[in-house]
Write an enzyme that holds these catalytic residues in place. Structure first.
Site, PDB file in Angstrom:
ATOM      1  N   GLU A 129      79.574 -12.048  38.517  1.00  0.00           N
ATOM      2  CA  GLU A 129      78.637 -10.972  38.209  1.00  0.00           C
ATOM      3  C   GLU A 129      79.414  -9.747  37.755  1.00  0.00           C
ATOM      4  O   GLU A 129      80.396  -9.353  38.356  1.00  0.00           O
ATOM      5  CB  GLU A 129      77.780 -10.636  39.431  1.00  0.00           C
ATOM      6  CG  GLU A 129      76.810 -11.749  39.788  1.00  0.00           C
ATOM      7  CD  GLU A 129      75.774 -11.304  40.792  1.00  0.00           C
ATOM      8  OE1 GLU A 129      75.210 -10.209  40.622  1.00  0.00           O
ATOM      9  OE2 GLU A 129      75.523 -12.054  41.752  1.00  0.00           O
ATOM     10  N   CYS A 144      76.373 -15.546  45.825  1.00  0.00           N
ATOM     11  CA  CYS A 144      77.131 -16.800  45.792  1.00  0.00           C
ATOM     12  C   CYS A 144      77.957 -17.059  47.040  1.00  0.00           C
ATOM     13  O   CYS A 144      77.719 -18.031  47.759  1.00  0.00           O
ATOM     14  CB  CYS A 144      78.040 -16.816  44.565  1.00  0.00           C
ATOM     15  SG  CYS A 144      77.144 -16.873  42.992  1.00  0.00           S
TER      16      CYS A 144
END
Length: 448
Positions: A158, A266
Site C-alpha cells: 500500500e 495484510c
C-alpha cells in the site's frame, strides 16, 4: 485479451487498472452498486498514489470499465480474477464465503473456457474449494465447459501498489495445466519484457507463498521491535544496531526499522490466518505466535513512555498525534497503531488532537468525536503537552521546530518511528523519546 475482475477493492482495482494500462481489455465487477457508480464517475474508494490517473486514462480509452452485471461481463473473457475480501473470522482464519460465492456465480454464468484465478489472499486448499464450486454450478446447469483454476497472489505494498504491479519483483502463478500456464503467461507478457520474473508452481505452493512472505516480513518487524526495546534497557543505540546488521547481505536492510508495530489489511490478518492453518493441521507455528504477541505489545510502547514521563497522570492533558494511517501514502486505518495509542490516551483521561494529510476521512468512523481533527500539523500542536509522531509521512519530516516550541505547552516529542535526530532536537530545546531508548534525550543526557 479480455479479463474480468470480480471485486473492486484495493487488490481488484489496482490489478484492473494496471492490466488495462498495458493494453488488456478489463471489466471490473462488483455487487456494490454505489461503489460502481462512483468508479464510473472516476471517484476512487481508496487513496493510492498514481492510481487515479491510470483509472481515468484507461476509462477514457475504453480499456477499463465497471459493472454490477457479471453475466454481461463474462462472455468472451479468457481470465476471471476473484479479488474479493477475505476478512478474518473469530478464530483468525480467512473467511472464504465471498470467494466461494464468486466461484459459484462464475460457474453459473460462464459461457466459454476460462481460467478462474484466485487473486484474494487465501489459505492453502482454497483452489480445491473454488474448483468444486465452479463444477457444482456447471453440473446444476447440466453443461460441460472447460475451465482451469489458478492462484496468482498479489504482492502489493500500500502506497506503492501501482509501481509494484507495473514493475514487480516477481509474479507468482500456481497452475495445474499447460493451457492455464500459457494463458497467464500471455496475460503477463508485457511485464516480462523488462525482465521481471514469472514463477510458475503448483497451486498449493502459490497459495502458501503469499502467507509465508507476509509472515516473514511481519517477523522481521517484530524482531526489530523486540531488539529495540532491549537496546533501550542496556543502553545500546537501535539505529546503529540496525545499520550494523542490515549491512550483512544475508540479512539486508529492509523491514528492519523499529516502530510502533505493523498494521493494515495484510500482515495482521495473514499472520493470524497462517497460524490458524497450522492449528488445523495439528502444527503450532510458535514463531508466529510470538510475532503477533510482540506486535500487539508494541502498539502500546509509546503510550508507556508518555505515562512514565508524566508519572502516570495524564488527566486533562492534551496530546497531539501526527499520523493516523497504519503507514504513509495510504488512507488505510485497519489495525493502525494510532488507534491503540489514542484509545490508551483517552482512557487515561487525556484529550487528543490529531492530524493526518490523507487519512482523516477514513479515521472518522474509528474515532468519531472522541478527538479533535485539526486542519494542519501546527494547529494540532497548539497548547499540547507533547507531540506523538505515529506515521512517518513526508510532511512531518522537517517541521518548523522553532514555531512548534512556541505552540506547545512543553517542548516534548515522542517519536514512534525514529525519524528525527535526537541531538538536533535537544539543541532546539526539546526533550526527545524514541523507540529503543528507555530514558529521554535531554541536554543533561547529552552532557553525560
Amino acid at each position: 485479451m479480455k479479463v474480468v475482475i470480480v471485486g473492486t477493492g484495493y487488490v481488484g482495482l489496482v490489478t484492473g487498472a494496471c492490466l488495462a494500462e498495458v493494453g488488456t481489455d478489463v471489466i471490473c465487477a462488483d455487487v456494490d452498486a454505489g461503489k460502481i457508480a462512483r468508479l464510473q464517475r472516476g471517484e476512487l474508494p481508496i487513496y493510492e498514489p498514481g492510481l487515479q490517473e491510470i483509472v481515468m486514462r484507461n476509462q477514457q480509452s475504453g480499456r477499463l470499465s465497471f459493472t454490477t452485471d457479471l453475466a454481461s461481463a463474462l462472455p468472451g473473457a479468457e481470465v476471471v480474477f476473484i479479488a474479493v475480501g477475505t476478512p478474518p473470522g473469530e478464530d483468525g482464519s480467512a473467511d472464504l464465503q465471498y470467494v466461494l460465492q464468486v466461484a459459484y456465480q462464475v460457474g453459473a454464468l460462464m459461457t466459454n473456457y476460462l481460467v478462474v484465478v484466485t487473486k484474494s489472499t487465501v489459505p492453502v486448499g482454497t483452489a480445491v474449494r473454488v474448483n468444486r464450486a465452479v463444477k457444482e454450478s456447471l453440473s446444476a446447469r447440466q453443461l460441460i465447459i472447460d475451465y482451469d483454476i489458478a492462484s496468482n497472489p498479489e504482492f502489493l505494498k500500500e502506497g506503492a501498489a501501482v509501481n509494484d504491479f507495473l514493475k514487480p519483483d516477481r509474479i507468482v502463478v500456481g497452475v495445474n495445466t499447460a493451457r492455464a500456464r500459457q494463458t497467464l503467461e500471455q496475460l503477463y507478457r508485457p511485464f516480462l519484457l523488462n525482465g521481471h520474473p514469472i514463477l510458475f508452481m503448483d497451486i498449493a505452493s502459490a497459495e502458501m507463498t503469499k502467507y509465508a512472505a507476509n509472515a516473514m516480513l511481519a517477523t522481521r518487524i517484530s524482531y526489530m521491535n523486540d531488539i529495540a526495546n532491549l537496546c533501550g534497557l542496556v543502553g545500546a543505540d537501535i539505529n546503529q544496531v540496525r545499520k550494523g546488521i542490515g549491512s550483512d547481505p544475508r540479512i539486508g536492510k529492509h523491514f528492519l526499522y523499529p516502530g510502533m508495530g505493523y498494521g493494515g489489511s495484510c500482515f495482521p490478518k495473514d499472520v493470524k490466518a497462517l497460524v490458524q492453518t497450522g492449528r488445523e493441521y495439528g502444527y503450532q507455528l510458535r514463531i508466529l505466535d510470538a510475532v503477533e504477541a510482540v506486535n500487539e505489545d508494541q502498539k502500546k510502547v509509546l503510550f508507556g513512555k508518555v505515562l512514565r514521563h508524566f508519572d502516570g497522570d495524564l488527566k486533562d492533558k492534551k496530546f497531539t498525534v501526527w499520523g493516523l494511517s497504519f503507514k504513509p501514502n495510504t488512507d488505510d486505518m485497519r489495525e493502525a497503531p494510532s488507534l491503540v495509542l489514542i484509545r490508551c490516551l483517552l482512557d487515561a483521561g487525556a484529550t487528543v488532537s490529531v492530524y493526518d494529510p490523507v487519512a482523516m476521512k477514513e479515521a472518522l468512523p474509528y474515532l468519531g468525536s472522541s478527538v479533535t481533527f485539526a486542519d494542519d500539523m501546527y494547529s494540532a500542536a497548539e497548547n499540547a503537552a507533547a507531540i506523538l509522531l505515529v506515521t512517518e509521512w513526508n510532511t512531518f519530516r522537517m517541521p518548523d521546530w522553532q514555531r512548534l516550541h512556541g505552540l506547545l505547552q512543553t517542548p516534548l516529542l515522542f517519536d514512534g518511528r525514529n525519524i528525527y535526530d535526537d541531538v538536533q532536537l535537544v539543541k532546539q530545546g526539546f526533550t526527545y523519546y524514541g523507540i529503543g531508548n528507555a530514558a529521554a534525550t535531554t541536554v543533561n543526557a547529552l552532557m553525560q
